[in-house]
Scaffold this active site. Structure first.
Site, mmCIF file in Angstrom:
data_model
loop_
_atom_site.group_PDB
_atom_site.id
_atom_site.type_symbol
_atom_site.label_atom_id
_atom_site.label_comp_id
_atom_site.label_asym_id
_atom_site.label_seq_id
_atom_site.Cartn_x
_atom_site.Cartn_y
_atom_site.Cartn_z
ATOM 1 N N HIS A 264 0.843 -1.203 0.000
ATOM 2 C CA HIS A 264 0.000 0.000 0.000
ATOM 3 C C HIS A 264 0.873 1.246 0.000
ATOM 4 C CE1 HIS A 264 -3.979 -1.871 1.666
ATOM 5 N NE2 HIS A 264 -3.520 -2.483 0.592
ATOM 6 N N LYS B 186 1.724 -0.583 15.194
ATOM 7 C CA LYS B 186 3.133 -0.666 15.589
ATOM 8 C C LYS B 186 3.514 -1.865 16.444
ATOM 9 C CE LYS B 186 4.508 2.930 13.435
ATOM 10 N NZ LYS B 186 4.865 2.600 12.068
ATOM 11 N N TYR C 179 -8.864 4.975 7.960
ATOM 12 C CA TYR C 179 -8.949 5.293 9.390
ATOM 13 C C TYR C 179 -9.961 6.424 9.520
ATOM 14 C CZ TYR C 179 -4.522 2.814 10.386
ATOM 15 O OH TYR C 179 -3.536 1.874 10.545
ATOM 16 N N TYR D 48 4.365 6.394 10.179
ATOM 17 C CA TYR D 48 3.508 5.229 9.909
ATOM 18 C C TYR D 48 4.283 4.172 9.131
ATOM 19 C CZ TYR D 48 -0.677 2.512 8.817
ATOM 20 O OH TYR D 48 -1.602 1.508 8.725
ATOM 21 N N PRO E 298 -3.392 -0.194 19.200
ATOM 22 C CA PRO E 298 -3.148 -0.671 17.830
ATOM 23 C C PRO E 298 -3.264 0.373 16.717
ATOM 24 C CG PRO E 298 -5.261 -1.459 18.640
ATOM 25 C CD PRO E 298 -4.590 -0.802 19.791
HETATM 26 P P1 FAD Z 1 3.108 -12.316 21.485
HETATM 27 O O1 FAD Z 1 2.584 -12.382 20.113
HETATM 28 O O2 FAD Z 1 2.171 -12.026 22.599
HETATM 29 O O3 FAD Z 1 3.857 -13.683 21.768
HETATM 30 C C1 FAD Z 1 4.260 -14.072 23.059
HETATM 31 C C2 FAD Z 1 4.303 -15.578 23.106
HETATM 32 O O4 FAD Z 1 4.743 -15.991 24.403
HETATM 33 C C3 FAD Z 1 2.939 -16.205 22.906
HETATM 34 O O5 FAD Z 1 3.011 -17.244 21.965
HETATM 35 C C4 FAD Z 1 2.551 -16.710 24.295
HETATM 36 O O6 FAD Z 1 1.706 -17.836 24.231
HETATM 37 C C5 FAD Z 1 3.914 -17.027 24.864
HETATM 38 N N1 FAD Z 1 3.966 -17.016 26.321
HETATM 39 C C6 FAD Z 1 3.319 -16.207 27.182
HETATM 40 N N2 FAD Z 1 3.617 -16.530 28.452
HETATM 41 C C7 FAD Z 1 4.476 -17.553 28.392
HETATM 42 C C8 FAD Z 1 5.118 -18.336 29.368
HETATM 43 N N3 FAD Z 1 4.933 -18.122 30.666
HETATM 44 N N4 FAD Z 1 5.947 -19.327 28.964
HETATM 45 C C9 FAD Z 1 6.136 -19.561 27.662
HETATM 46 N N5 FAD Z 1 5.545 -18.862 26.668
HETATM 47 C C10 FAD Z 1 4.708 -17.867 27.044
HETATM 48 N N6 FAD Z 1 -0.918 -4.958 16.912
HETATM 49 C C11 FAD Z 1 -1.171 -4.230 15.843
HETATM 50 O O7 FAD Z 1 -0.271 -3.532 15.379
HETATM 51 N N7 FAD Z 1 -2.425 -4.277 15.253
HETATM 52 C C12 FAD Z 1 -3.436 -5.057 15.736
HETATM 53 O O8 FAD Z 1 -4.526 -5.084 15.187
HETATM 54 C C13 FAD Z 1 -3.199 -5.813 16.876
HETATM 55 N N8 FAD Z 1 -4.175 -6.598 17.400
HETATM 56 C C14 FAD Z 1 -3.901 -7.273 18.548
HETATM 57 C C15 FAD Z 1 -4.895 -8.041 19.140
HETATM 58 C C16 FAD Z 1 -4.661 -8.721 20.355
HETATM 59 C C17 FAD Z 1 -5.759 -9.544 20.988
HETATM 60 C C18 FAD Z 1 -3.378 -8.614 20.967
HETATM 61 C C19 FAD Z 1 -3.099 -9.320 22.281
HETATM 62 C C20 FAD Z 1 -2.380 -7.876 20.337
HETATM 63 C C21 FAD Z 1 -2.634 -7.193 19.150
HETATM 64 N N9 FAD Z 1 -1.637 -6.444 18.523
HETATM 65 C C22 FAD Z 1 -1.900 -5.739 17.428
HETATM 66 C C23 FAD Z 1 -0.279 -6.404 19.002
HETATM 67 C C24 FAD Z 1 0.622 -7.387 18.263
HETATM 68 O O9 FAD Z 1 -0.105 -8.511 17.883
HETATM 69 C C25 FAD Z 1 1.744 -7.714 19.214
HETATM 70 O O10 FAD Z 1 2.487 -6.523 19.383
HETATM 71 C C26 FAD Z 1 2.650 -8.849 18.750
HETATM 72 O O11 FAD Z 1 1.964 -10.064 18.848
HETATM 73 C C27 FAD Z 1 3.905 -8.892 19.618
HETATM 74 O O12 FAD Z 1 4.609 -10.083 19.386
HETATM 75 P P2 FAD Z 1 5.384 -10.798 20.560
HETATM 76 O O13 FAD Z 1 6.008 -11.994 19.944
HETATM 77 O O14 FAD Z 1 6.211 -9.826 21.279
HETATM 78 O O15 FAD Z 1 4.269 -11.228 21.614
HETATM 79 C C1 DHB Z 2 -4.621 -3.574 11.186
HETATM 80 C C2 DHB Z 2 -4.474 -3.371 12.519
HETATM 81 C C3 DHB Z 2 -4.076 -2.143 12.979
HETATM 82 O O1 DHB Z 2 -3.907 -1.935 14.284
HETATM 83 C C4 DHB Z 2 -3.833 -1.099 12.110
HETATM 84 O O2 DHB Z 2 -3.475 0.103 12.592
HETATM 85 C C5 DHB Z 2 -3.961 -1.312 10.767
HETATM 86 C C6 DHB Z 2 -4.360 -2.561 10.308
HETATM 87 C C7 DHB Z 2 -5.058 -4.899 10.702
HETATM 88 O O3 DHB Z 2 -5.322 -5.765 11.548
HETATM 89 O O4 DHB Z 2 -5.182 -5.088 9.496
#
Ligand code: FAD
Ligand code: DHB
Length: 393
Positions: free
Chosen positions: A75, A298, A203, A388, A294
Site C-alpha cells: 500500500h 506498531k 482510518y 507510519y 493498535p
Molecule cells: P506475542 O505475540 O504475545 O507472543 C508471546 C508468546 O509468548 C505467545 O506465543 C505466548 O503464548 C507465549 N507465552 C506467554 N507466556 C508464556 C510463558 N509463561 N511461557 C512460555 N511462553 C509464554 N498490533 C497491531 O499492530 N495491530 C493489531 O490489530 C493488533 N491486534 C492485537 C490483538 C490482540 C488480541 C493482541 C493481544 C495484540 C494485538 N496487537 C496488534 C499487538 C501485536 O499482535 C503484538 O504486538 C505482537 O503479537 C507482539 O509479538 P510478541 O512476539 O512480542 O508477543
Molecule cells: C490492522 C491493525 C491495525 O492496528 C492497524 O493500525 C492497521 C491494520 C489490521 O489488523 O489489518
C-alpha cells in the site's frame, strides 16, 4: 530431568521469539524456544496486519519474504476520514516509502514452516515455565513438557513471552519502573469473507467513534470499531456491527460490502513501557517490554525491530564485540518511545473520548481541527507518512 544447554534460551513462540531464533540460526548461533501454548493455537491467533518497509526488508533478508512478495498487499498510503470526507495520504509521493498488508498470522505461519523444515528445537505446551539465575552468566530456564521436568542452561535468556509472560515479572520490582496508560475505549475487530471495499486502509473519526477498514487478502476484509471498554461480544450481533460500520465508514457514492463474519474479538487499548529491556543475562523483546494501542499498527513492527537489533547485538557479542549488546536495552527503549508517542497521537486523534462531558465536544472539534491541519499540510502529512511507514531499525 533432562538438562540441556544452548547459547540463547528464548521464552515465547510469538513473532518476536520465532523470528529471533530464526535470525540467530542465520548467524550460526544456537537457541531453544519454550512456548506454553500449542503450535495450533499459536498458528490460529489473529492479530496485527500491517508490516513496515523495514520489517519486510528484515523478513526478506532472512529468507522469509517469498509469500510476502506474492501474497502481501503493498500500500502506498492510507485514507484519513472525518466529517464524512475521505482524504488520501500518499506515502510514496510524500517520502517514497510504502507499507505491506500481510497478517501477523501469516508471518508466524512462515516462521513455523521454516523452523519445522530446519529442525529447530521449539517446546510447545511447556508448563510452569520459570527463569533463574538472571544475575549470573549461566541463567537457567525450567519447565515441564510432556510430564517431564526440563532444565536449559544458556548464556542468555530472552523474554519474548508477551505482555502476560514470566520474564519481565522475574526482574526484581525495585530494579524496574512500569510506565502505563490505558484508554477509555476498546476495539471490536472482525474478519469477514468479502472483498475489501477499499484499495488502501481507511482510518475514520466519526461522531459515534472510530472505525477502520483493513484487509487480509483480495477476498478477506478486516474491520474495526471503537466500542466501550465494558462491552462484550454478545452486545454486538453481526447486524449491529455492520450497521455501525456503514454509519462510521460511509461517504457519498461509496458502499461498504458485507460478508460472512468468521472471527470477532474485543481488544483493550493500552500504552505500556518497561523502564528496562535488559537485566543481567535477560533481554526483553516485543510485547514483553512494551505495548502500544493498535491505531498506528506498531505492535508487531516493534517486536520485529527489537529482534532485528537484538539478533545483530548477539551476533556481534559472539564475534567478540560487546558494544551493541550492552547498548541494546537503551537503544531499543529510545526507539520504542518514539513509536509510543506516535501510537498515542494516532489514538487520541481518531477516537471519541466520552469520559468527560465537559470537554468532550471541545475535544472532538479540536480533533477535527487537527485532522484538517494534517490533511491540508504537506509537512504534517510527511511527518505522518514517515512515522507510519516506520523508523529505520
Ligand atoms: P506475542 O505475540 O504475545 O507472543 C508471546 C508468546 O509468548 C505467545 O506465543 C505466548 O503464548 C507465549 N507465552 C506467554 N507466556 C508464556 C510463558 N509463561 N511461557 C512460555 N511462553 C509464554 N498490533 C497491531 O499492530 N495491530 C493489531 O490489530 C493488533 N491486534 C492485537 C490483538 C490482540 C488480541 C493482541 C493481544 C495484540 C494485538 N496487537 C496488534 C499487538 C501485536 O499482535 C503484538 O504486538 C505482537 O503479537 C507482539 O509479538 P510478541 O512476539 O512480542 O508477543
Ligand atoms: C490492522 C491493525 C491495525 O492496528 C492497524 O493500525 C492497521 C491494520 C489490521 O489488523 O489489518
Amino acid at each position: 530431568m533432562s538438562p540441556e544447554n544452548t547459547r540463547v534460551a528464548i521464552i515465547g513462540a510469538g513473532p518476536a521469539g520465532l523470528l529471533l531464533s530464526w535470525a540467530l540460526r542465520d548467524a550460526g548461533i544456537d537457541s531453544i524456544v519454550v512456548e506454553n501454548r500449542s503450535q495450533d493455537y499459536v498458528l490460529a491467533r489473529i492479530r496485527a496486519g500491517v508490516l513496515e518497509q523495514s520489517a519486510v526488508e528484515t523478513l526478506t533478508r532472512l529468507g522469509l519474504g517469498e509469500r510476502i512478495r506474492t501474497e502481501g498487499l503493498e500500500h502506498d498510503g492510507i485514507y484519513l476520514q472525518f466529517r464524512g470526507e475521505r482524504h488520501h495520504v500518499d506515502f510514496q509521493e510524500l517520502i517514497g516509502r510504502s507499507v505491506t498488508v500481510y497478517g501477523q498470522q501469516e508471518v508466524v505461519k512462515d516462521l513455523i514452516a521454516a523452523h519445522n523444515a530446519a529442525g529447530s528445537t521449539i517446546y510447545y505446551e511447556a508448563a510452569d515455565v520459570a527463569v533463574h539465575d538472571l544475575e549470573s552468566s549461566a541463567p537457567r530456564v525450567t519447565f515441564t513438557h510432556a510430564d517431564e521436568a526440563h532444565e536449559i542452561t544458556a548464556d542468555f535468556v530472552v523474554g519474548a513471552d508477551g505482555f502476560h509472560g514470566v520474564c519481565r515479572a522475574s526482574i526484581p520490582r525495585e530494579a524496574i519502573t512500569l510506565y502505563d496508560r490505558s484508554y477509555p475505549y476498546a476495539w471490536l475487530g472482525i474478519l469477514a469473507n468479502v472483498a475489501p471495499s477499499t484499495d488502501e486502509l481507511i482510518y475514520a473519526l466519526h461522531e459515534d467513534g472510530f472505525a477502520m477498514h483493513s484487509m487480509r487478502s483480495p477476498h478477506v476484509s478486516r474491520l474495526y470499531l471503537q466500542v466501550d471498554t465494558a462491552d462484550s461480544l454478545d452486545q454486538w450481533p453481526d447486524e449491529r456491527i455492520w450497521e455501525n460500520l456503514h454509519a462510521r465508514l460511509g461517504v457519498p457514492g461509496w458502499t461498504l460490502q458485507e460478508g460472512e463474519i468468521t472471527d470477532k474479538s474485543i481488544t483493550p487499548m493500552r500504552s505500556f513501557v518497561a523502564s528496562r529491556l535488559a537485566y543481567g543475562s535477560l533481554f526483553l523483546a516485543g510485547d514483553a517490554g512494551h505495548i502500544v494501542p493498535p491505531t498506528g499498527a506498531k505492535g508487531l513492527n516493534s517486536a520485529i525491530a527489537d529482534v532485528t537489533m537484538l539478533a545483530a547485538a548477539l551476533a556481534a557479542h559472539y564475534a567478540d564485540d560487546d558494544a551493541l549488546l550492552s547498548g541494546y536495552g537503551e537503544a531499543a527503549l529510545r526507539r520504542q518511545w518514539r513509536v509510543q508517542q506516535f501510537s498515542q497521537w494516532m489514538t487520541d486523534l481518531l477516537h471519541r473520548n466520552r469520559t468527560d462531558l465537559q470537554t468532550m465536544e471541545f475535544d472532538y472539534q479540536s480533533q477535527l481541527g487537527r485532522l484538517d491541519y494534517v490533511t491540508g499540510s504537506v509537512h504534517a502529512q510527511r511527518e505522518l507518512a514517515e512515522q507510519y511507514s516506520g523508523l529505520p531499525f
